[in-house]
Scaffold this active site. Structure first.
Site, short mmCIF file in Angstrom:
data_model
loop_
_atom_site.label_atom_id
_atom_site.label_comp_id
_atom_site.label_asym_id
_atom_site.label_seq_id
_atom_site.Cartn_x
_atom_site.Cartn_y
_atom_site.Cartn_z
N ASP A 607 63.71 89.15 92.24
CA ASP A 607 62.28 89.29 91.99
C ASP A 607 61.85 90.66 92.53
O ASP A 607 62.62 91.35 93.20
CB ASP A 607 61.54 88.16 92.70
CG ASP A 607 60.13 87.94 92.17
OD1 ASP A 607 59.70 88.68 91.28
OD2 ASP A 607 59.46 87.02 92.67
N ARG A 667 63.01 89.82 87.19
CA ARG A 667 61.65 89.98 86.67
C ARG A 667 61.51 91.32 85.94
O ARG A 667 60.87 91.40 84.90
CB ARG A 667 60.62 89.88 87.79
CG ARG A 667 59.19 89.80 87.25
CD ARG A 667 58.18 89.47 88.32
NE ARG A 667 57.99 90.54 89.27
CZ ARG A 667 57.12 90.50 90.28
NH1 ARG A 667 56.38 89.43 90.46
NH2 ARG A 667 57.01 91.52 91.13
N ASP A 683 54.19 86.35 86.63
CA ASP A 683 53.22 85.54 87.37
C ASP A 683 52.04 85.14 86.50
O ASP A 683 50.95 85.71 86.58
CB ASP A 683 52.76 86.31 88.61
CG ASP A 683 53.93 86.59 89.53
OD1 ASP A 683 54.88 85.79 89.55
OD2 ASP A 683 53.90 87.61 90.24
N HIS A 741 57.82 76.58 87.89
CA HIS A 741 57.68 77.35 89.13
C HIS A 741 56.21 77.39 89.50
O HIS A 741 55.34 77.29 88.62
CB HIS A 741 58.23 78.77 88.93
CG HIS A 741 58.28 79.57 90.20
ND1 HIS A 741 58.90 79.12 91.34
CD2 HIS A 741 57.78 80.80 90.51
CE1 HIS A 741 58.79 80.03 92.29
NE2 HIS A 741 58.12 81.06 91.81
#
Length: 1009
Positions: A607, A667, A683, A741
């Site tokens: 990440d 990511r 996100d 998540h």
């Protein structure tokens, strides 16, 4: 994981960014990272103060603060590039400098305003591709050219000069039937197939190449420059000489031509004789932040000055363009006139906004254009910050008169114009000429590689949260899936599992026995993924930090000290992953003796690898930071996450001696990231629109090579209600990467926490995923072999159906399954478009047959997932769903045969051990082909090179659209014919054949009589 709302405030040093009410003043935040020198070492006291500050400022601010990220107007190079207007190109191709070899053409371009010479290189590539490179002829220092993205030097094909006149040259590009007309003044290139214009390069004259130069800061330099420029103007009134272009010798490829090879000193002197470089045009550039640029509190020193490059392309006949992810937008790209261009600059954007061209976590500079006649691709190989303008035009308004002779028919033709603008590097662009969508995918993946074949468990369901608290929590969640009869394969641990955000470690209090924890999961044939981010806590007691620092592997500041910024651990160093030695060292850290308590069933999540720097400009690294070789971060920013995932994947391979296939989620990404694992959309939020946008986001990635994509099921931020959560589980069940998540501050959302009814609905969605794992895995194998996307827009399979060109709320998995998830709150029905003239589709749940093409209104309830199987396809399933995919390895298959109107069908199945490279290194696999014709279903090998023994067998065959036979017989080589039991449902025309009992690797046939 994203920047939490409080850390958004940290970026700008003010609680005001939170847009919330916080009682009392905020304490002073941590200092911004210095561009010129590394910050002081963070002490434990300062770290605690920072945490206290964050706690005091904690609030729910669920929206991105757009002011933290640049617009084109705030990006000096984008603003300069956009200030170049169409129709006044200063560039001329010096046709007398043309040098033709067997597989390339080189010639010089000159900017007739500042007299700077450029080198144009043109390559014909095998597979119907063309490569164009433009660089300075004699730069003051080398300009960055992207390494490691291309899997090899692309093989070339022959070129030949086939025509010429006083201002143009015609080239034939290999055996593809394409020709290229290069016009000298103003410079442009037009690519044709036969008499049809395919695309044009620099048709609007927007080529803009900022050359490297010395900075002129002193008063004497400025006076000298001004006097010189004035004298140049005076001379131009009395003396002007047009360059003489020598006649070009036409002929076949490989014939020698007279001029020297461009790039040699002699050629440089020729082109610039009596043409001294003028500094006057550079003055405007220097007034627009060329040598120093400030955004908010951050200053970019720009020691190399203005270095941006830009070029435009026109696509006559095209109205639909796609690609250039990552953006939270529709699949079809919009025109950018009157707004910002699409931005490609990997950034940590906290709860991103939808339907705008803002940059997000990853970048793939590939644009596709499609119409009913052909599909094209433009691959812009540049890793610096890039902006892409898209506009609509009419082809007849932008072509020279001589090109009209090549046009088919008359009148105005729709056209899309595309303009690429990058901050540094060179122009290196590949034209992927299709002509079919499958050809473009093959061409692009021939350059950058295909999607890695994931281990089978990675295609199953993943359970994640920031954070599962401790070993007891992990065990309770794991047991909860078994208690509630819900399958899952992987449980994830976020940053809180580490010892103080020190990666490669475990919290000694919360996870004191990680090996035992992993062992318990392994006993149930399950896996774990732990997070390892690329920011390293600056701590003299931390082995990883000490070793990276002692080896000199950190990114440096412009002054040569180790670059430090703020991230989750506090003050952090950033390893230089562009350094092969650093990547090799990082890979070695995943060996079982280096990564404490790691085991074979532990995999990795990268990440924050944009890289995310909480107190850096735009939440990322300073552009004047330095990497190995002296390259600035600005030159390669978009490659950073690509290299992190590459090194991690190599580490997981090496720990097994090269035997096991890795799984790494990243990511950030770039072109070629598909070779190393999976990505996700970052996100998102628990909102209906965020769920809906995940479909075009993953489709855009799939079109650009990255098939292994998914979104955080349920949304990362906020807490979903039961309806949204159920619907998101249904959407995720039909996306390639399937993981739930959630943010640390959200309520727990394990599938059994929302009541019995919703638990049953979630279970049903997950079980649909597991039943289809054989089809998913086979489709991934095809993607690995051919570059075709796993999840694909309808127009890929139906390229001449205009209705499909803008559809992005439904999609195909492979070529057999069409999915239209329910993405509207409180929906009672959806409109499903079934494409394919003369084709039929079968509802996979009811088996009802529908004729295409048509738009079908489908009533839905909360349990509905509209999915259709194409008539003419065969889909393998495993319907004995167990607690994990590995537990289903020996279980039997069911074949779903969906008959076409002609009574035919075909499909394939790929089987291997599901986790090693033995399928590649030892040809240990089965690739089976099934076909139905003339009332006979036949199984045979699709690839005789593969040899593999599987214990699995065929339990049932379900034939959709079949009449009732009098009898059904099974025949196997060397064995007597046997009769099979069957059941026929006349209402739905479904014929079920029970227990053929043949091994999945055997050849056989079943006849309906």
């Amino acid at each position: 994981m994203a920047l939490r709302p409080v850390l958004q405030a940290l970026l700008a040093g003010s609680c005001s960014l939170l847009h919330t009410s916080v009682k009392g003043p905020c304490p002073s935040p941590p200092p911004p990272a210095a561009s010129g020198a590394a910050p002081a070492r963070v002490t434990a006291r300062l770290g605690m103060a920072a945490l206290t500050w964050m706690a005091l400022c904690l609030a729910a601010a669920f929206a991105v603060d757009r002011s933290n990220f640049k617009t084109c107007e705030q990006s000096s190079f984008c603003k300069r590039q956009r200030s170049v207007k169409p129709g006044s190109s200063p560039y001329r191709a010096l046709l007398e400098s043309l040098q033709l070899s067997q597989d390339s053409m080189k010639l010089q371009l000159v900017n007739e305003v500042n007299k700077v010479p450029l080198l144009l290189e043109l390559y014909g590539l095998q597979g119907n591709m063309t490569r164009i490179k433009i660089n300075e002829l004699s730069p003051l220092r080398p300009r960055y050219e992207v390494p490691d993205v291309l899997v090899r030097d692309p093989p070339t094909t022959w070129l030949a000069v086939t025509g010429r006149d006083e201002n143009s040259v015609e080239l034939s590009l290999g055996d593809s039937g394409h020709k290229l007309i290069l016009t000298g003044k103003p410079f442009r290139m037009d690519l044709l197939q036969g008499r049809e214009l395919v695309l044009s390069v620099n048709p609007r004259g927007l080529l803009h190449f900022e050359h490297l130069r010395h900075r002129k800061d002193s008063f004497s330099d400025k006076v000298s420059s001004s006097v010189g420029s004035l004298w140049d103007k005076i001379k131009s009134l009395f003396y002007r000489e047009e360059p003489k272009e020598s006649a070009l010798e036409g002929g076949a490829a490989g014939e020698e031509t007279e001029p020297a090879v461009p790039g040699e000193q002699e050629s440089s002197e020729k082109s610039t004789k009596s043409e001294e470089v003028s500094d006057e045009p550079d003055r405007a550039e220097e007034e627009l932040g060329s040598w120093e640029e400030t955004f908010k509190t951050h200053t970019d020193s720009k020691p190399n000055g203005p270095t941006s490059v830009g070029l435009d392309f026109s696509l006559p006949g095209f109205e639909h363009v796609y690609g250039i992810p990552e953006h939270a937008d529709n699949l079809r790209l919009r025109t950018t006139e009157g707004g910002d261009p699409y931005r490609l600059y990997n950034l940590d954007v906290f709860q991103y906004e939808l339907y705008n061209p803002m940059a997000l976590y990853g970048s793939v500079p590939l644009l596709l254009a499609h119409n009913t006649q052909r599909t094209l691709g433009i691959f812009w190989l540049n890793a610096a910050e890039t902006w892409v303008d898209i506009s609509s035009n009419t082809a007849g308004k932008t072509l020279f008169g001589k090109m009209l002779d090549y046009m088919q028919g008359g009148g105005e033709t729709p056209q899309t114009d595309v303009r690429w603008m990058s901050e540094s590097g060179i122009i290196d662009v590949f034209l992927l000429l299709g002509p079919a969508p499958t050809d473009v995918f093959r061409q692009y993946t021939a350059l950058t590689g295909t999607q890695a074949l994931p281990p089978l468990f990675a295609v199953a369901y993943h359970q994640s949260r920031w954070n599962y608290n401790d070993e007891e929590d992990v065990a309770a969640v794991d047991d909860g899936f078994d208690t509630n009869d819900i399958p899952y394969d992987v449980i994830w641990l976020d940053i809180e599992h580490t010892d103080g955000k020190r990666y490669f470690t475990w919290d000694p209090n919360k996870f004191p026995q990680p090996r035992n924890m992993l062992g318990r999961l392994a006993a149930k044939r399950r896996k774990m993924v732990s997070i390892v981010d690329p920011h390293i806590k600056v701590d003299s007691g931390y082995r990883v930090h000490n070793e990276i620092r002692s080896r000199g592997f950190y990114v440096k500041t412009k002054d040569g000290s180790d670059y430090e910024g703020w991230c989750w651990p506090g003050s952090s160093g950033y390893p230089d992953f562009t350094n092969p030695e650093m990547r090799a060292w990082w890979a070695s850290m995943f060996s079982y003796d280096q990564y404490e308590a790691s085991m074979e069933n532990l995999y990795i999540w990268n990440d924050m690898n944009e890289p995310s720097v909480f107190n850096g400009p735009e939440v990322t690294m300073y552009k004047d930071a330095l990497h190995q070789g002296g390259w600035e971060h600005r030159d390669l920013h978009n490659l950073y996450g690509f290299y992190v995932q590459m090194a991690t994947a190599q580490g997981l391979e090496q720990r097994s001696g090269g035997l096991e296939r890795p799984f790494v989620l990243s990511r950030a990404f770039f072109a070629g990231s598909q070779r190393y694992g999976a990505v996700w959309t970052g996100d998102n939020a628990a909102e209906w629109d965020h769920m809906k946008i995940s479909i075009p986001m993953c489709l855009s990635l799939a079109l650009t090579g990255i098939s292994f994509c998914g979104a955080d099921v349920g949304g990362f931020f906020k807490s979903p209600d039961a309806e949204l959560l159920v619907r998101w589980y249904q959407v995720g069940a039909y996306q390639p990467f399937y993981r739930t998540h959630a943010h640390l501050d959200t309520v727990r959302r394990e599938p059994w926490l929302f009541g019995e009814e919703n638990k049953a609905l979630i279970r049903a969605a997950i079980r649909q995923r597991y039943a289809l794992l054989p089809y998913w895995y086979t489709t991934f194998y095809h993607s690995y072999r051919s570059g075709q996307p796993v999840m694909r827009p309808l127009w890929v399979e139906y390229p001449d159906d205009v209705t499909t060109f803008s559809i992005d709320d439904q999609f195909l998995i492979g070529n057999a399954l069409l999915v239209h998830p329910v993405t509207e709150q409180g929906a009672h029905g959806v409109q499903v478009y079934l494409p394919g003239k003369g084709q039929v589709w079968y509802d996979v749940h009811s088996h009802q047959k529908h004729h295409a093409p048509q738009t079908l209104y489908v009533p839905v309830i909360l349990s509905s997932i509209p999915v259709y199987q194409r008539g003419g396809s065969i889909v393998p399933r495993k319907e004995r769903v167990r607690r994990s995919s590995d537990c289903m390895y020996r279980d039997p298959y069911t074949l779903y045969v969906a008959l076409s109107p002609q009574g035919t069908a075909e499909g394939e199945l790929f089987i291997d051990d599901g986790h090693t490279y033995n399928f590649e290194s030892k040809a240990q696999y089965l690739h089976r082909h099934f076909s139905f014709a003339s009332n006979t279903l036949t199984a045979r090998s699709a690839d005789s090179k593969g040899i593999f023994e599987s214990p699995a067998w065929i339990e049932r065959v379900v034939i959709l659209g079949a009449g009732k036979p009098a009898a059904v017989f099974l025949r196997q080589p060397g064995m007597a014919e046997t009769r099979l039991d069957f059941q026929h449902e006349p209402e739905t025309s479904v014929l079920t054949l029970r227990k053929p009992g043949v091994n999945i690797g055997a050849d056989w046939s079943i006849s309906l009589r």
